[in-house]
Design a protein around this motif. Sequence first.
Motif, PDB file in Angstrom:
ATOM      1  N   MET A   1     103.592  27.789  95.920  1.00  0.00           N
ATOM      2  CA  MET A   1     103.882  28.963  94.701  1.00  0.00           C
ATOM      3  C   MET A   1     104.685  28.407  93.651  1.00  0.00           C
ATOM      4  O   MET A   1     104.264  28.723  92.623  1.00  0.00           O
ATOM      5  CB  MET A   1     104.380  30.293  95.534  1.00  0.00           C
ATOM      6  N   GLY A   2     105.817  28.218  93.961  1.00  0.00           N
ATOM      7  CA  GLY A   2     106.698  27.830  92.982  1.00  0.00           C
ATOM      8  C   GLY A   2     106.445  26.687  92.044  1.00  0.00           C
ATOM      9  O   GLY A   2     106.505  26.640  90.772  1.00  0.00           O
ATOM     10  N   LEU A   3     105.670  25.549  92.677  1.00  0.00           N
ATOM     11  CA  LEU A   3     105.025  24.575  91.814  1.00  0.00           C
ATOM     12  C   LEU A   3     104.029  24.961  90.948  1.00  0.00           C
ATOM     13  O   LEU A   3     103.725  24.346  89.671  1.00  0.00           O
ATOM     14  CB  LEU A   3     104.439  23.336  92.613  1.00  0.00           C
ATOM     15  N   MET A   4     103.415  26.087  91.068  1.00  0.00           N
ATOM     16  CA  MET A   4     102.196  26.558  90.299  1.00  0.00           C
ATOM     17  C   MET A   4     102.760  27.229  89.124  1.00  0.00           C
ATOM     18  O   MET A   4     102.360  26.871  87.941  1.00  0.00           O
ATOM     19  CB  MET A   4     101.338  27.627  90.954  1.00  0.00           C
ATOM     20  N   TRP A   5     103.899  28.026  89.270  1.00  0.00           N
ATOM     21  CA  TRP A   5     104.621  28.681  88.098  1.00  0.00           C
ATOM     22  C   TRP A   5     105.367  27.524  87.372  1.00  0.00           C
ATOM     23  O   TRP A   5     105.075  27.677  86.296  1.00  0.00           O
ATOM     24  CB  TRP A   5     105.730  29.589  88.754  1.00  0.00           C
ATOM     25  N   ASP A   6     105.781  26.333  87.971  1.00  0.00           N
ATOM     26  CA  ASP A   6     106.469  25.362  87.108  1.00  0.00           C
ATOM     27  C   ASP A   6     105.385  24.641  86.278  1.00  0.00           C
ATOM     28  O   ASP A   6     105.480  24.461  85.118  1.00  0.00           O
ATOM     29  CB  ASP A   6     107.034  24.446  88.069  1.00  0.00           C
ATOM     30  N   ARG A   7     104.249  24.246  86.868  1.00  0.00           N
ATOM     31  CA  ARG A   7     103.265  23.553  86.095  1.00  0.00           C
ATOM     32  C   ARG A   7     102.583  24.464  84.972  1.00  0.00           C
ATOM     33  O   ARG A   7     102.379  23.958  83.842  1.00  0.00           O
ATOM     34  CB  ARG A   7     102.185  23.302  87.013  1.00  0.00           C
ATOM     35  N   MET A   8     102.535  25.721  85.288  1.00  0.00           N
ATOM     36  CA  MET A   8     101.957  26.652  84.083  1.00  0.00           C
ATOM     37  C   MET A   8     102.754  26.791  82.975  1.00  0.00           C
ATOM     38  O   MET A   8     102.250  26.755  81.924  1.00  0.00           O
ATOM     39  CB  MET A   8     101.845  28.075  84.944  1.00  0.00           C
ATOM     40  N   PHE A   9     103.919  26.663  83.112  1.00  0.00           N
ATOM     41  CA  PHE A   9     105.006  26.847  81.955  1.00  0.00           C
ATOM     42  C   PHE A   9     105.448  25.401  81.608  1.00  0.00           C
ATOM     43  O   PHE A   9     105.619  25.313  80.205  1.00  0.00           O
ATOM     44  CB  PHE A   9     106.182  27.705  82.113  1.00  0.00           C
ATOM     45  N   TRP A  10     105.494  24.574  82.420  1.00  0.00           N
ATOM     46  CA  TRP A  10     106.187  23.250  81.816  1.00  0.00           C
ATOM     47  C   TRP A  10     105.460  21.939  81.922  1.00  0.00           C
ATOM     48  O   TRP A  10     105.896  20.815  81.846  1.00  0.00           O
ATOM     49  CB  TRP A  10     107.560  23.046  82.366  1.00  0.00           C
ATOM     50  N   GLN A  12     102.345  19.102  81.795  1.00  0.00           N
ATOM     51  CA  GLN A  12     101.687  18.728  80.673  1.00  0.00           C
ATOM     52  C   GLN A  12     100.148  18.659  80.636  1.00  0.00           C
ATOM     53  O   GLN A  12      99.639  18.597  81.560  1.00  0.00           O
ATOM     54  CB  GLN A  12     102.067  16.988  80.768  1.00  0.00           C
ATOM     55  N   PRO A  13      99.497  19.124  79.421  1.00  0.00           N
ATOM     56  CA  PRO A  13      98.441  19.231  79.361  1.00  0.00           C
ATOM     57  C   PRO A  13      97.355  18.244  79.764  1.00  0.00           C
ATOM     58  O   PRO A  13      97.872  17.067  79.570  1.00  0.00           O
ATOM     59  CB  PRO A  13      98.109  19.702  77.830  1.00  0.00           C
ATOM     60  N   GLY A  14      96.346  18.520  80.541  1.00  0.00           N
ATOM     61  CA  GLY A  14      95.599  17.517  80.891  1.00  0.00           C
ATOM     62  C   GLY A  14      94.874  17.846  82.137  1.00  0.00           C
ATOM     63  O   GLY A  14      95.116  18.800  83.081  1.00  0.00           O
ATOM     64  N   LYS A  15      93.874  16.708  82.344  1.00  0.00           N
ATOM     65  CA  LYS A  15      93.016  17.038  83.708  1.00  0.00           C
ATOM     66  C   LYS A  15      93.958  16.872  84.745  1.00  0.00           C
ATOM     67  O   LYS A  15      93.451  17.754  85.934  1.00  0.00           O
ATOM     68  CB  LYS A  15      92.009  15.906  83.733  1.00  0.00           C
ATOM     69  N   ALA A  16      94.808  16.046  85.035  1.00  0.00           N
ATOM     70  CA  ALA A  16      95.851  15.805  86.342  1.00  0.00           C
ATOM     71  C   ALA A  16      96.387  17.320  86.766  1.00  0.00           C
ATOM     72  O   ALA A  16      96.746  17.791  87.683  1.00  0.00           O
ATOM     73  CB  ALA A  16      96.568  14.969  86.211  1.00  0.00           C
ATOM     74  N   ARG A  17      97.103  17.924  85.464  1.00  0.00           N
ATOM     75  CA  ARG A  17      97.537  19.044  85.703  1.00  0.00           C
ATOM     76  C   ARG A  17      96.682  20.289  86.211  1.00  0.00           C
ATOM     77  O   ARG A  17      97.146  20.720  87.237  1.00  0.00           O
ATOM     78  CB  ARG A  17      98.163  19.558  84.430  1.00  0.00           C
ATOM     79  N   ASP A  18      95.425  20.332  85.521  1.00  0.00           N
ATOM     80  CA  ASP A  18      94.574  21.432  85.960  1.00  0.00           C
ATOM     81  C   ASP A  18      94.115  21.150  87.356  1.00  0.00           C
ATOM     82  O   ASP A  18      93.883  22.038  88.101  1.00  0.00           O
ATOM     83  CB  ASP A  18      93.473  21.250  84.895  1.00  0.00           C
ATOM     84  N   ALA A  53      94.078  31.632  82.174  1.00  0.00           N
ATOM     85  CA  ALA A  53      94.030  32.120  81.086  1.00  0.00           C
ATOM     86  C   ALA A  53      94.833  31.730  79.907  1.00  0.00           C
ATOM     87  O   ALA A  53      94.525  31.409  78.798  1.00  0.00           O
ATOM     88  CB  ALA A  53      94.682  33.694  80.983  1.00  0.00           C
ATOM     89  N   ALA A  54      96.180  31.220  80.441  1.00  0.00           N
ATOM     90  CA  ALA A  54      97.014  30.473  79.539  1.00  0.00           C
ATOM     91  C   ALA A  54      96.703  28.957  79.142  1.00  0.00           C
ATOM     92  O   ALA A  54      96.780  28.411  77.854  1.00  0.00           O
ATOM     93  CB  ALA A  54      98.394  30.157  80.273  1.00  0.00           C
ATOM     94  N   TRP A  55      95.742  28.410  79.682  1.00  0.00           N
ATOM     95  CA  TRP A  55      95.197  27.087  79.462  1.00  0.00           C
ATOM     96  C   TRP A  55      93.867  27.110  79.096  1.00  0.00           C
ATOM     97  O   TRP A  55      93.128  26.193  79.078  1.00  0.00           O
ATOM     98  CB  TRP A  55      95.428  26.053  80.715  1.00  0.00           C
ATOM     99  N   GLY A  56      93.304  28.235  78.506  1.00  0.00           N
ATOM    100  CA  GLY A  56      92.098  28.200  77.860  1.00  0.00           C
ATOM    101  C   GLY A  56      90.835  28.299  78.650  1.00  0.00           C
ATOM    102  O   GLY A  56      89.777  27.828  78.281  1.00  0.00           O
TER     103      GLY A  56
END
Length: 76
Positions: A1-10, A12-18, A53-56
Amino acid sequence: MGLMWDRMFWGQPGKARDQAQREAGRRIMEASQRHGDIWLASKGHLANALDLAAWGHPGDSRAEFMKLMALSRETN
């Protein structure tokens, strides 16, 4: 759960993050169902919806929010 919140805000944009977010969200929802944990399920839906929502991805975000609302109706 914590990793999701970390990735959401910090993250790097891209397919790997998504892809990492979708996989983490899937695993959170599986765990919540396996353990019957409504709190975890609600946090998982919320994190998924806000991330989308945050990532379009407004349509996918809405679908996750609708799942959260359905969970609320089922459990209250």
